[in-house]
Design a protein around this motif. Sequence first.
Motif, PDB file in Angstrom:
ATOM      1  N   ARG A  29      29.087  24.847  63.363  1.00 17.98           N
ATOM      2  CA  ARG A  29      30.267  25.503  62.788  1.00 17.98           C
ATOM      3  C   ARG A  29      29.899  26.286  61.533  1.00 17.98           C
ATOM      4  N   LEU A  34      36.195  27.689  63.488  1.00 17.31           N
ATOM      5  CA  LEU A  34      36.341  27.684  64.942  1.00 17.31           C
ATOM      6  C   LEU A  34      36.795  26.319  65.473  1.00 17.31           C
ATOM      7  N   LYS A  35      37.852  26.328  66.273  1.00 11.20           N
ATOM      8  CA  LYS A  35      38.384  25.106  66.881  1.00 11.20           C
ATOM      9  C   LYS A  35      38.252  25.125  68.399  1.00 11.20           C
ATOM     10  N   CYS A  36      38.337  26.316  69.002  1.00  7.14           N
ATOM     11  CA  CYS A  36      38.333  26.426  70.462  1.00  7.14           C
ATOM     12  C   CYS A  36      37.620  27.701  70.896  1.00  7.14           C
ATOM     13  N   VAL A  37      36.721  27.560  71.869  1.00  4.81           N
ATOM     14  CA  VAL A  37      36.037  28.717  72.450  1.00  4.81           C
ATOM     15  C   VAL A  37      36.234  28.663  73.954  1.00  4.81           C
ATOM     16  N   ILE A  38      36.652  29.783  74.512  1.00  4.91           N
ATOM     17  CA  ILE A  38      36.798  29.919  75.958  1.00  4.91           C
ATOM     18  C   ILE A  38      35.790  30.963  76.397  1.00  4.91           C
ATOM     19  N   LEU A  47      28.521  27.168  67.481  1.00  3.71           N
ATOM     20  CA  LEU A  47      29.117  26.086  68.272  1.00  3.71           C
ATOM     21  C   LEU A  47      28.639  24.712  67.815  1.00  3.71           C
ATOM     22  N   THR A  80      39.498  31.197  64.603  1.00  2.00           N
ATOM     23  CA  THR A  80      39.848  29.823  64.904  1.00  2.00           C
ATOM     24  C   THR A  80      39.759  29.574  66.402  1.00  2.00           C
ATOM     25  N   VAL A  81      40.161  30.576  67.187  1.00  2.00           N
ATOM     26  CA  VAL A  81      40.096  30.536  68.654  1.00  2.00           C
ATOM     27  C   VAL A  81      39.388  31.802  69.109  1.00  2.00           C
ATOM     28  N   PHE A 115      30.133  23.683  76.665  1.00  2.00           N
ATOM     29  CA  PHE A 115      31.478  23.818  77.211  1.00  2.00           C
ATOM     30  C   PHE A 115      31.833  22.537  77.963  1.00  2.00           C
TER      31      PHE A 115
END
Length: 84
Positions: free
Chosen positions: A35, A50-54, A32, A10-11, A73
């Motif tokens: 999904r 996936l909700k958030c990618v850093i 990305l 998810t993250v 990003f």
Amino acid sequence: CIEGFLPTATVAFLDEIFKANSAILNTLLTILNERQFDNGAGTRRVDCPLKCVIGASNELPESDELDALLDRFLLRAQVSPVSD
């Protein structure tokens, strides 16, 4: 088996993202953008939660080919090195 890996996350935190090879970067772009993850030579697509990618990198990409990934990003912050 993809359990416990990026397609089921998810993250996610991706370190040194721009040093990955082209196959990994193409897969990451698909995850990305859509999904979804191609599991098995494109024969089976799996939905990704996936909700958030850093992403982190010690250097900015120099290749125009990496611009498509950098554009995904929304927030970008350049951090100066910690001085001695």
